[in-house]
Design a protein around this motif. Structure first.
Motif, PDB file in Angstrom:
ATOM      1  N   VAL A 164       0.994  -1.244   0.024  1.00 43.11           N
ATOM      2  CA  VAL A 164      -0.079  -0.026  -0.011  1.00 43.11           C
ATOM      3  C   VAL A 164       0.997   1.033  -0.088  1.00 43.11           C
ATOM      4  O   VAL A 164       0.541   2.292  -0.804  1.00 43.11           O
ATOM      5  CB  VAL A 164      -0.859   0.053   1.144  1.00 43.11           C
ATOM      6  N   ALA A 165       1.985   1.249   0.645  1.00 42.57           N
ATOM      7  CA  ALA A 165       2.726   2.297   1.100  1.00 42.57           C
ATOM      8  C   ALA A 165       3.300   2.674  -0.340  1.00 42.57           C
ATOM      9  O   ALA A 165       3.507   3.729  -0.778  1.00 42.57           O
ATOM     10  CB  ALA A 165       3.945   2.240   1.976  1.00 42.57           C
ATOM     11  N   TYR A 166       3.972   1.495  -1.020  1.00 43.03           N
ATOM     12  CA  TYR A 166       4.563   1.716  -2.319  1.00 43.03           C
ATOM     13  C   TYR A 166       3.605   2.419  -3.544  1.00 43.03           C
ATOM     14  O   TYR A 166       4.012   3.253  -4.113  1.00 43.03           O
ATOM     15  CB  TYR A 166       5.220   0.622  -2.904  1.00 43.03           C
ATOM     16  N   ALA A 167       2.280   1.781  -3.491  1.00 45.00           N
ATOM     17  CA  ALA A 167       1.231   2.279  -4.439  1.00 45.00           C
ATOM     18  C   ALA A 167       0.818   3.865  -4.159  1.00 45.00           C
ATOM     19  O   ALA A 167       0.864   4.515  -5.105  1.00 45.00           O
ATOM     20  CB  ALA A 167       0.059   1.511  -4.157  1.00 45.00           C
ATOM     21  N   LEU A 168       0.624   4.179  -3.172  1.00 45.02           N
ATOM     22  CA  LEU A 168       0.486   5.672  -2.592  1.00 45.02           C
ATOM     23  C   LEU A 168       1.647   6.526  -2.933  1.00 45.02           C
ATOM     24  O   LEU A 168       1.314   7.617  -3.650  1.00 45.02           O
ATOM     25  CB  LEU A 168       0.293   5.510  -1.270  1.00 45.02           C
ATOM     26  N   SER A 169       2.897   6.076  -2.648  1.00 45.55           N
ATOM     27  CA  SER A 169       4.011   7.006  -3.005  1.00 45.55           C
ATOM     28  C   SER A 169       4.045   7.039  -4.418  1.00 45.55           C
ATOM     29  O   SER A 169       4.555   8.301  -4.853  1.00 45.55           O
ATOM     30  CB  SER A 169       5.246   6.193  -2.340  1.00 45.55           C
ATOM     31  N   THR A 170       3.873   6.129  -5.281  1.00 43.07           N
ATOM     32  CA  THR A 170       4.053   5.999  -6.611  1.00 43.07           C
ATOM     33  C   THR A 170       2.929   7.106  -7.334  1.00 43.07           C
ATOM     34  O   THR A 170       3.213   8.050  -8.215  1.00 43.07           O
ATOM     35  CB  THR A 170       4.171   4.709  -7.394  1.00 43.07           C
ATOM     36  N   VAL A 171       1.753   6.927  -6.813  1.00 42.79           N
ATOM     37  CA  VAL A 171       0.784   7.662  -7.243  1.00 42.79           C
ATOM     38  C   VAL A 171       0.743   9.329  -7.042  1.00 42.79           C
ATOM     39  O   VAL A 171       0.947  10.224  -7.779  1.00 42.79           O
ATOM     40  CB  VAL A 171      -0.632   7.479  -6.718  1.00 42.79           C
ATOM     41  N   PHE A 172       1.276   9.395  -5.659  1.00 41.35           N
ATOM     42  CA  PHE A 172       1.800  10.833  -5.495  1.00 41.35           C
ATOM     43  C   PHE A 172       3.131  11.531  -6.083  1.00 41.35           C
ATOM     44  O   PHE A 172       2.994  12.746  -6.637  1.00 41.35           O
ATOM     45  CB  PHE A 172       2.411  10.701  -3.924  1.00 41.35           C
TER      46      PHE A 172
END
Length: 350
Positions: A164-172
């Motif tokens: 989840v952290a990786y997905a959110l960071s990438t989208v950001f």
């Protein structure tokens, strides 16, 4: 004597779990409070993304789940329940009237970009060897509405916190890229206010970034972009339903655990989301109430993502490498290009 004590233990077990959850939930709440301040100071970052980043940094520095084992219960409970309640409250920000007000010109762009994004996610994901859960989170986050969409599908997919952290960071990362480049691109293409609003609303993810990208372009562009963005969020409903069905189909079935009926695959928080959106369509909520519920939803998402960040193992992110970031970039470019292309073919960019 032991037989008589068993019911009491069963009844008190939930209360005991809640007590054990307090320290972890309180720590996540403290991180969420700091993240809320950071989000106000840096609007393009936003409180939810700040929460997961701060939580992950604190997890690396203190390792709270190992140092204080009881906090893991609080992180897990907060990361689940708070997210689900937040998704319900998101329904208060939408109405069918808003969706219709977007106009026919933007609806083909919205559906077209989502279809292109999901197709690209499947194609690029397999080509780059992206793990299926991360591929789904990034695809949904890019196609629909960033952190809110990722939050909505997380209870269904139950991914690892690091995923989840990786997905959110990438989208950001690509939200920031859009805020910096889209206004320049719009002026270079001589896009009209409505056309740029549709472009920003379909190719940028989180609401704060949509507003940041459109506000420098003009008032009409901002209004159009926000409505398009909120209408995109309605797609959370069918996406969560499809994912719930797929996840259920993949579970092994036995005589003791048969495959559940279709009605049982509908998550309770999705029912609440649709109910609030439907009520807001019939009897529009006052602006103050809608604003309060929207703020409550953001705060709950921030709290939940702080808990997810605190549960994150950054070493797992390092092992994942840069490939998912490349995957997210390819999706972002594909969605942006398809938004411009579909508009050019259907209504023009002026």
């Amino acid at each position: 004597m032991s037989t008589a004590a068993a019911p009491s233990d069963t009844r008190t077990a939930p209360h005991s779990r809640l007590r054990r959850a307090v320290p972890g939930a309180a720590l996540a709440l403290a991180v969420a409070a700091v993240a809320t301040v950071v989000g106000r100071v840096i609007p393009v970052l936003g409180a939810p993304v700040a929460a997961v980043l701060l939580g992950a940094a604190l997890a690396t520095a203190l390792r709270p789940a190992r140092r204080w084992p009881g906090t893991a219960t609080g992180f897990a409970l907060t990361g689940g329940v708070a997210l689900q309640v937040a998704v319900v409250l998101l329904g208060s920000q939408l109405s069918l009237g808003q969706a219709w007000a977007v106009g026919r010109s933007s609806i083909p762009v919205m559906f077209g970009t989502m279809a292109v994004c999901f197709g690209a996610a499947a194609l690029f994901g397999k080509w780059l060897g992206i793990e299926s859960t991360l591929r789904t989170l990034l695809g949904v986050g890019t196609a629909i509405c960033g952190a809110s969409a990722i939050a909505a599908v997380t209870p269904v997919l139950r991914p690892k916190p690091s995923t989840v952290a990786y997905a959110l960071s990438t989208v950001f990362v690509f939200n920031v890229a859009a805020v910096l480049t889209f206004p320049w691109l719009g002026h270079m293409l001589d896009m009209g206010q409505h056309a740029f609003g549709v472009f920003a609303g379909t190719a940028v993810n989180d609401t704060s970034s949509v507003v940041a990208a459109a506000v420098t372009y003009g008032d009409e562009a901002t209004r159009t972009a926000v409505v398009v963005k909120l209408t995109r969020a309605l797609m959370i409903v069918p996406v969560v339903l499809v994912l719930a069905y797929v996840v259920a189909r993949r579970r092994p079935t036995t005589a003791d655990a048969p495959r559940p009926r279709a009605i049982k695959l509908v998550p309770w928080f999705l029912v609440g989301f649709v109910a609030l959106a439907g009520l807001n369509s019939i009897v529009p909520f006052p602006a103050d109430l809608r604003s309060t519920l929207g703020l409550a939803s953001t705060l709950l998402i921030t709290w939940a993502l702080a808990a997810i960040g605190l549960s994150t193992d950054l070493s797992a992110l390092r092992r994942t490498g840069w490939t998912p970031l490349l995957f997210g970039g390819l999706l972002w470019i594909t969605v942006s290009a398809s938004s411009l292309g579909i508009q050019a073919l259907t209504t023009g960019l002026h």
